[in-house]
Design a protein around this motif. Sequence first.
Motif, PDB file in Angstrom:
ATOM      1  N   MET A   9       0.828  -1.209   0.000  1.00 41.34           N
ATOM      2  CA  MET A   9       0.000   0.000   0.000  1.00 41.34           C
ATOM      3  C   MET A   9       0.860   1.256   0.000  1.00 41.34           C
ATOM      4  O   MET A   9       0.542   2.249  -0.681  1.00 41.34           O
ATOM      5  CB  MET A   9      -0.924  -0.004   1.214  1.00 41.34           C
ATOM      6  N   LEU A  10       1.947   1.229   0.770  1.00 40.81           N
ATOM      7  CA  LEU A  10       2.864   2.374   0.793  1.00 40.81           C
ATOM      8  C   LEU A  10       3.487   2.589  -0.587  1.00 40.81           C
ATOM      9  O   LEU A  10       3.642   3.735  -1.035  1.00 40.81           O
ATOM     10  CB  LEU A  10       3.957   2.136   1.843  1.00 40.81           C
ATOM     11  N   ARG A  11       3.812   1.494  -1.264  1.00 37.99           N
ATOM     12  CA  ARG A  11       4.386   1.602  -2.611  1.00 37.99           C
ATOM     13  C   ARG A  11       3.351   2.171  -3.585  1.00 37.99           C
ATOM     14  O   ARG A  11       3.669   2.997  -4.447  1.00 37.99           O
ATOM     15  CB  ARG A  11       4.877   0.229  -3.074  1.00 37.99           C
ATOM     16  N   TRP A  12       2.099   1.709  -3.453  1.00 39.36           N
ATOM     17  CA  TRP A  12       1.017   2.227  -4.310  1.00 39.36           C
ATOM     18  C   TRP A  12       0.808   3.718  -4.055  1.00 39.36           C
ATOM     19  O   TRP A  12       0.638   4.506  -4.992  1.00 39.36           O
ATOM     20  CB  TRP A  12      -0.265   1.459  -4.000  1.00 39.36           C
ATOM     21  N   TYR A  13       0.840   4.101  -2.765  1.00 38.71           N
ATOM     22  CA  TYR A  13       0.678   5.508  -2.387  1.00 38.71           C
ATOM     23  C   TYR A  13       1.802   6.347  -2.986  1.00 38.71           C
ATOM     24  O   TYR A  13       1.576   7.462  -3.487  1.00 38.71           O
ATOM     25  CB  TYR A  13       0.672   5.600  -0.860  1.00 38.71           C
ATOM     26  N   ALA A  14       3.023   5.834  -2.948  1.00 37.47           N
ATOM     27  CA  ALA A  14       4.179   6.551  -3.488  1.00 37.47           C
ATOM     28  C   ALA A  14       4.070   6.711  -5.004  1.00 37.47           C
ATOM     29  O   ALA A  14       4.475   7.737  -5.568  1.00 37.47           O
ATOM     30  CB  ALA A  14       5.464   5.817  -3.127  1.00 37.47           C
ATOM     31  N   ASP A  15       3.519   5.707  -5.679  1.00 33.54           N
ATOM     32  CA  ASP A  15       3.346   5.790  -7.137  1.00 33.54           C
ATOM     33  C   ASP A  15       2.349   6.877  -7.517  1.00 33.54           C
ATOM     34  O   ASP A  15       2.441   7.468  -8.600  1.00 33.54           O
ATOM     35  CB  ASP A  15       2.881   4.446  -7.692  1.00 33.54           C
ATOM     36  N   LYS A  16       1.380   7.146  -6.626  1.00 36.81           N
ATOM     37  CA  LYS A  16       0.343   8.139  -6.919  1.00 36.81           C
ATOM     38  C   LYS A  16       0.771   9.560  -6.535  1.00 36.81           C
ATOM     39  O   LYS A  16       0.287  10.532  -7.110  1.00 36.81           O
ATOM     40  CB  LYS A  16      -0.940   7.784  -6.154  1.00 36.81           C
ATOM     41  N   LYS A  17       1.654   9.672  -5.533  1.00 39.25           N
ATOM     42  CA  LYS A  17       2.061  10.982  -5.017  1.00 39.25           C
ATOM     43  C   LYS A  17       3.564  11.178  -5.203  1.00 39.25           C
ATOM     44  O   LYS A  17       4.369  10.489  -4.566  1.00 39.25           O
ATOM     45  CB  LYS A  17       1.709  11.094  -3.527  1.00 39.25           C
ATOM     46  N   LYS A  18       3.916  12.131  -6.047  1.00 42.29           N
ATOM     47  CA  LYS A  18       5.333  12.373  -6.325  1.00 42.29           C
ATOM     48  C   LYS A  18       6.083  12.828  -5.071  1.00 42.29           C
ATOM     49  O   LYS A  18       7.213  12.403  -4.819  1.00 42.29           O
ATOM     50  CB  LYS A  18       5.470  13.429  -7.420  1.00 42.29           C
ATOM     51  N   LYS A  19       5.450  13.679  -4.236  1.00 43.78           N
ATOM     52  CA  LYS A  19       6.108  14.167  -3.021  1.00 43.78           C
ATOM     53  C   LYS A  19       6.380  13.026  -2.047  1.00 43.78           C
ATOM     54  O   LYS A  19       7.388  13.041  -1.330  1.00 43.78           O
ATOM     55  CB  LYS A  19       5.232  15.229  -2.349  1.00 43.78           C
ATOM     56  N   VAL A  20       5.472  12.046  -2.025  1.00 45.74           N
ATOM     57  CA  VAL A  20       5.667  10.893  -1.146  1.00 45.74           C
ATOM     58  C   VAL A  20       6.749   9.986  -1.702  1.00 45.74           C
ATOM     59  O   VAL A  20       7.599   9.480  -0.958  1.00 45.74           O
ATOM     60  CB  VAL A  20       4.340  10.113  -0.981  1.00 45.74           C
ATOM     61  N   ARG A  21       6.736   9.780  -3.010  1.00 45.26           N
ATOM     62  CA  ARG A  21       7.711   8.894  -3.647  1.00 45.26           C
ATOM     63  C   ARG A  21       9.142   9.349  -3.385  1.00 45.26           C
ATOM     64  O   ARG A  21      10.055   8.533  -3.281  1.00 45.26           O
ATOM     65  CB  ARG A  21       7.427   8.816  -5.150  1.00 45.26           C
TER      66      ARG A  21
END
Length: 220
Positions: free
Chosen positions: A61-73
């Motif tokens: 889920m964290l990886r999916w979240y990072a793929d959607k949000k550049k700032k998180v990635r």
Amino acid sequence: MNQNQHIEVVISKQSEQTRDLYRRRLTASLDCLRYLLKQGLAFRGHGESIESSNQGNFLEMLRWYADKKKKVRRVVLENAPENLKLNSPTIQKYIIHVASLESKKAIINDLGDELFSILVDESKDISDKEEMANILRYVNKYGSIVERFLGIAHVKPTTSLSLKSSINDILGKNGLTTSRIRGQGYDGASNMQGEFSGLKSLILRESPCAFYVHYFAHQL
């Protein structure tokens, strides 16, 4: 001579940037943890290594979240410092523990000074340890009957005295006493509903109004 290039200014800017990155990384982990907790889903998978095809719900889920949000990635997983990823099993357990404390605090605040009933049952977990589940049942300020899970306690002997001691301990940690109990719900085991030395009888001695009701699920 240029104050903007002074060592104190440079260090201060670096510290602020480090705090901002840390906060962003922690918030991403918290967002994933809150969702999994709310849905009651498992966190970890069988293999959490980089080579694993499925690293478990939390990391996936964290990886999916990072793929959607550049700032998180930019700040999580492979892009995070090796010693500050905030996604290890230890960190997960720590944040879950903090969330459980906040949840209990909300339950106790909702209960307020009202009376309550307790629902208790024990069974062995996968490691063959006896675990006792504790649930509060009460009427909230809106007049609705609610049941709230208060916690699980490990009990070595399952005698009525041991169970009673564990219940006292759980209630005490949350600022509650047996004198406020007005109902008890257990299964039909002798250590639970025994007429003379069962858990039901021990609590009735301290709180005579704590009426016992057999679990309806066990009566079907």
